[in-house]
Design a protein around this motif. Structure first.
Motif, PDB file in Angstrom:
ATOM      1  N   ASP A 120       0.832  -1.215   0.000  1.00 53.19           N
ATOM      2  CA  ASP A 120       0.000   0.000   0.000  1.00 53.19           C
ATOM      3  C   ASP A 120       0.860   1.256   0.000  1.00 53.19           C
ATOM      4  N   ILE A 121       1.968   1.225   0.719  1.00 51.91           N
ATOM      5  CA  ILE A 121       2.865   2.383   0.765  1.00 51.91           C
ATOM      6  C   ILE A 121       3.520   2.582  -0.593  1.00 51.91           C
ATOM      7  N   LEU A 122       3.947   1.494  -1.211  1.00 55.92           N
ATOM      8  CA  LEU A 122       4.516   1.583  -2.560  1.00 55.92           C
ATOM      9  C   LEU A 122       3.485   2.130  -3.547  1.00 55.92           C
ATOM     10  N   ALA A 123       2.267   1.631  -3.452  1.00 66.18           N
ATOM     11  CA  ALA A 123       1.211   2.052  -4.373  1.00 66.18           C
ATOM     12  C   ALA A 123       0.868   3.532  -4.191  1.00 66.18           C
ATOM     13  N   ARG A 124       0.859   4.014  -2.957  1.00 65.60           N
ATOM     14  CA  ARG A 124       0.582   5.441  -2.726  1.00 65.60           C
ATOM     15  C   ARG A 124       1.699   6.311  -3.281  1.00 65.60           C
ATOM     16  N   PHE A 125       2.938   5.875  -3.118  1.00 66.71           N
ATOM     17  CA  PHE A 125       4.070   6.680  -3.562  1.00 66.71           C
ATOM     18  C   PHE A 125       4.170   6.705  -5.092  1.00 66.71           C
ATOM     19  N   PHE A 126       4.099   5.522  -5.728  1.00 71.04           N
ATOM     20  CA  PHE A 126       4.334   5.436  -7.165  1.00 71.04           C
ATOM     21  C   PHE A 126       3.060   5.558  -8.001  1.00 71.04           C
ATOM     22  N   ALA A 127       1.898   5.292  -7.440  1.00 69.47           N
ATOM     23  CA  ALA A 127       0.614   5.300  -8.159  1.00 69.47           C
ATOM     24  C   ALA A 127       0.714   4.521  -9.469  1.00 69.47           C
ATOM     25  N   PRO A 128       1.074   3.240  -9.392  1.00 68.33           N
ATOM     26  CA  PRO A 128       1.285   2.491 -10.629  1.00 68.33           C
ATOM     27  C   PRO A 128      -0.016   2.086 -11.314  1.00 68.33           C
ATOM     28  N   LYS A 129       0.056   2.047 -12.635  1.00 72.37           N
ATOM     29  CA  LYS A 129      -1.029   1.499 -13.441  1.00 72.37           C
ATOM     30  C   LYS A 129      -0.644   0.094 -13.896  1.00 72.37           C
ATOM     31  N   LYS A 130       0.675  -0.112 -14.010  1.00 70.67           N
ATOM     32  CA  LYS A 130       1.219  -1.415 -14.373  1.00 70.67           C
ATOM     33  C   LYS A 130       2.277  -1.777 -13.337  1.00 70.67           C
ATOM     34  N   LEU A 131       2.260  -3.040 -12.948  1.00 66.96           N
ATOM     35  CA  LEU A 131       3.197  -3.519 -11.935  1.00 66.96           C
ATOM     36  C   LEU A 131       3.831  -4.805 -12.424  1.00 66.96           C
ATOM     37  N   LEU A 132       5.159  -4.841 -12.419  1.00 69.86           N
ATOM     38  CA  LEU A 132       5.909  -6.032 -12.790  1.00 69.86           C
ATOM     39  C   LEU A 132       6.768  -6.423 -11.601  1.00 69.86           C
TER      40      LEU A 132
END
Length: 185
Positions: A120-132
């Motif tokens: 969740d912290i990574l997602a808030r910081f980077f706001a990714p649309k694609k994740l690998l």
């Protein structure tokens, strides 16, 4: 309705009114005239006590490679490197170039440096649309389970858990499976 003189109640209300003894004194005596004070009383100031102080969490600032301009987050796991092994980085960039991405479009984060960081912290910081996610060791903490080499759509995020480049360098089948999924990502 506001009535200035209590005697007016007898004209407005037709019913009998019964007052308590304490209230009778208030209505039998003439009202006091209050002169307005020119100085207003200061409002009480709130000062938090020691229990009211809340320690705010330190904002996380991630060290990553790339510009993250298109919301493409790549999570790796390389204990000996800052981001990735140079040969593996070249292979990843070659794959991404064939898909129309450049280094400025993506963000590469080495999970070794942020082992306890929740997804969740990574997602808030980077706001990714694609994740690998390259390898099972790169899966962030508290992330919902992903199936190997199967795209998973979650809201606006498309995620792919695939083999690490160490695993892909040893197997042509792993490389083919990676490429097939990357074309869909």
């Amino acid at each position: 309705m506001t009535v200035e003189n209590p005697m007016a109640y007898s004209f407005i209300m037709q019913d009998d009114i019964y007052l308590l003894n304490a209230d009778k004194l208030q209505y039998t005596q003439p009202p006091e005239t209050v002169t307005p004070s020119a100085v207003a009383e200061p409002e009480p100031q709130y000062t938090p006590g020691p229990a009211a102080t809340v320690a705010l969490p330190e904002p996380v600032n991630f060290k990553y490679l790339g510009g993250n301009k298109k919301g493409f987050l790549v999570i790796t796991h390389y204990p000996e490197h800052d981001f990735m092994h140079d040969k593996h980085l070249a292979a990843l960039e070659s794959t991404l170039t064939r898909l129309g991405f450049i280094r400025d479009d993506i963000a590469i984060v080495n999970r070794v440096h942020y082992a306890d960081t929740d997804f969740d912290i990574l997602a808030r910081f980077f706001a990714p649309k694609k994740l690998l996610i390259l390898g099972k060791h790169a899966i962030p903490a508290k992330m919902e389970a992903l199936e190997l080499n199967k795209l998973k759509q979650s809201g606006t995020l498309t995620a792919l858990l695939t083999f690490s480049f160490d695993e892909m360098m040893e197997s042509v089948e792993h490389k083919k499976a990676f490429w097939e999924q990357m074309k869909q990502l």
